[in-house]
Design a protein around this motif. Structure first.
Motif, mmCIF file in Angstrom:
data_model
loop_
_atom_site.group_PDB
_atom_site.id
_atom_site.type_symbol
_atom_site.label_atom_id
_atom_site.label_comp_id
_atom_site.label_asym_id
_atom_site.label_seq_id
_atom_site.Cartn_x
_atom_site.Cartn_y
_atom_site.Cartn_z
ATOM 1 N N VAL A 116 0.832 -1.207 0.000
ATOM 2 C CA VAL A 116 0.000 0.000 0.000
ATOM 3 C C VAL A 116 0.862 1.252 0.000
ATOM 4 C CG1 VAL A 116 -1.614 1.339 1.399
ATOM 5 C CG2 VAL A 116 -1.990 -1.106 1.062
ATOM 6 N N ALA A 117 1.943 1.237 0.803
ATOM 7 C CA ALA A 117 2.832 2.403 0.845
ATOM 8 C C ALA A 117 3.512 2.627 -0.497
ATOM 9 C CB ALA A 117 3.858 2.210 1.959
ATOM 10 N N THR A 170 2.633 9.585 -4.266
ATOM 11 C CA THR A 170 3.607 10.556 -3.749
ATOM 12 C C THR A 170 4.854 9.897 -3.192
ATOM 13 O OG1 THR A 170 2.546 10.538 -1.568
ATOM 14 C CG2 THR A 170 1.710 12.120 -3.195
ATOM 15 N N ALA A 171 4.971 8.581 -3.325
ATOM 16 C CA ALA A 171 6.129 7.882 -2.766
ATOM 17 C C ALA A 171 7.394 8.308 -3.490
ATOM 18 C CB ALA A 171 5.932 6.374 -2.888
ATOM 19 N N ASP A 198 1.419 4.386 -3.232
ATOM 20 C CA ASP A 198 1.113 5.812 -3.056
ATOM 21 C C ASP A 198 1.790 6.612 -4.170
ATOM 22 O OD1 ASP A 198 0.565 8.332 -2.237
ATOM 23 O OD2 ASP A 198 1.318 8.077 -0.202
#
Length: 403
Positions: free
Chosen positions: A192-193, A198-199, A196
């Protein structure tokens, strides 16, 4: 030739009886020898007048007969009678001794069998025991003697072992759930991270590293659970087509082999084994993946299924010292690899292969190939049926030869 305890007891009883009978025969011979009259004494008593010799009353011969001639005739007759009597006594006693000795040995065999029957029961029960059959008990009936105490002690030990194995099974089942769940949650959070928008690139690289570490942890836990399960033995056994399992593993491993630049070839004959299909699939998967990973660019892997051995996996690759082969079946052991080398898995592949093979009452052995690589053979018990009764697997790969 090694004799059983029952045979040794029977021979011992028979031998002791023969020794006692021989002593009795000698005593009997000496006593009879003293009772039967000597020829000279008999004749002197006979010639001297009325008397008693050897329990018989004798009288002097008539004076008209030649005394010397009569004495020699009587001595010869007495000697003949004495020799005949002693010979018949010896032969009859010897035959009786041999017959009675044989009867004593047979009686000793029967007695030893009755005395050792509880030990045979204990031995047969111990031979049938396994991790999957700890419910067997001796339950010996009879008087409270040393053998009954031994059987009851053995049954008590089996009760404790069964309780320990049941506890281990419950632990494996609980650990399977408790260890997999947090790893699955971690994997989901990392994915999930990384999803993102914006990662940052640094976060994506860290996520890839964490996913790789998580995957290795999952493989390690899965390998330990499989190893623990196979070490416990098989709870149930069903007929399994080993050639079909190998074919399915080869098809699923084709992409991996192509990526590694390794050619897969197979020679699969119909083969049925009694066991657990999931554990057997893990055994075949570990062998095939090891053969692919520990290979060389442009190398090959050959997999055969037959009667003896049931499974043979051979590959090309670097030279493997013969002295290093036994250590490869130990947990977390690799050939010229670090324990923490993540790309090579958890180091449990061949340990699981050995454990699963033993759970199926088979043996596994390996030897280096000439020119590099390794061949590993898994020998499993044959079923009481002919292989010709099995229909060939459709679409089987053609056999190839290898020098």
């Amino acid at each position: 030739m090694r004799l059983s305890m029952r045979a040794r007891w029977a021979l011992m009883f028979g031998g002791l009886f023969l020794l006692a009978g021989t002593a009795l025969l000698l005593i009997n011979y000496v006593l009879v020898n003293e009772i039967v009259p000597q020829a000279g004494l008999f004749v002197s008593n006979f010639a001297g007048g009325p008397g008693v010799s050897g329990g018989a009353t004798v009288t002097a011969p008539p004076p008209v007969l030649d005394k010397q001639f009569f004495q020699k005739g009587v001595e010869g007759a007495v000697d003949t009678f004495r020799a005949s009597a002693m010979q018949k006594l010896l032969i009859a006693s010897g035959i009786a001794l041999v017959v009675t000795g044989v009867l004593a040995a047979l009686l000793g065999w029967w007695t030893a069998g009755r005395a050792l029957r509880p030990l045979n029961t204990i031995t047969s029960t111990a031979q049938r025991l396994g991790a999957e059959s700890l419910d067997r008990r001796i339950n010996l009936d009879g008087p409270q003697d040393e053998l009954k105490e031994l059987a009851d002690t053995f049954d008590g030990m089996l009760d404790r072992l069964a309780a320990a194995f049941d506890g281990q099974r419950r632990f494996v089942a609980n650990a399977s759930h408790e260890l997999r769940t947090p790893l699955a949650v971690q994997r989901t959070l990392i994915e999930v991270a990384m999803a993102d928008p914006t990662a940052t690139p640094e976060l994506l690289r860290l996520g890839q590293h964490l996913l790789h570490t998580n995957e290795r942890s999952e493989r390690l836990i899965e390998g330990l659970l499989v190893l623990a399960r196979s070490d416990q033995g098989l709870v149930s056994r069903v007929p399994v087509r080993l050639d079909e399992i190998v074919d399915a593993v080869l098809r699923s491993s084709a992409a991996m082999a192509t990526e590694q630049g390794v050619t897969l070839a197979s020679d699969l004959e119909p083969r049925v084994v009694m066991g657990d299909s999931v554990l057997l699939e893990r055994l075949v998967t570990n062998l095939v993946h090891n053969a692919i990973n520990y290979n060389e660019d442009g190398g090959s892997v050959l997999i055969r299924v037959g009667d003896r051995p049931a499974l043979l996996v051979s590959n090309t690759g670097p030279e493997v010292p013969a002295s290093a082969v036994p250590a490869l079946f130990e947990p977390f052991r690799r050939l010229n690899r670090e324990r923490t080398a993540s790309r090579d898995g958890a180091g449990l592949g061949l340990s699981i292969v050995r454990s699963v093979t033993h759970a199926h009452h088979g043996i596994v052995y390996a030897n280096p190939n000439h020119g590099g690589g390794l061949w590993i053979a898994v020998d499993l018990p044959l079923l009481e049926r002919t292989m010709t009764s099995l229909s060939p697997r459709p679409g089987a790969d053609p056999a190839i030869s290898r020098g």
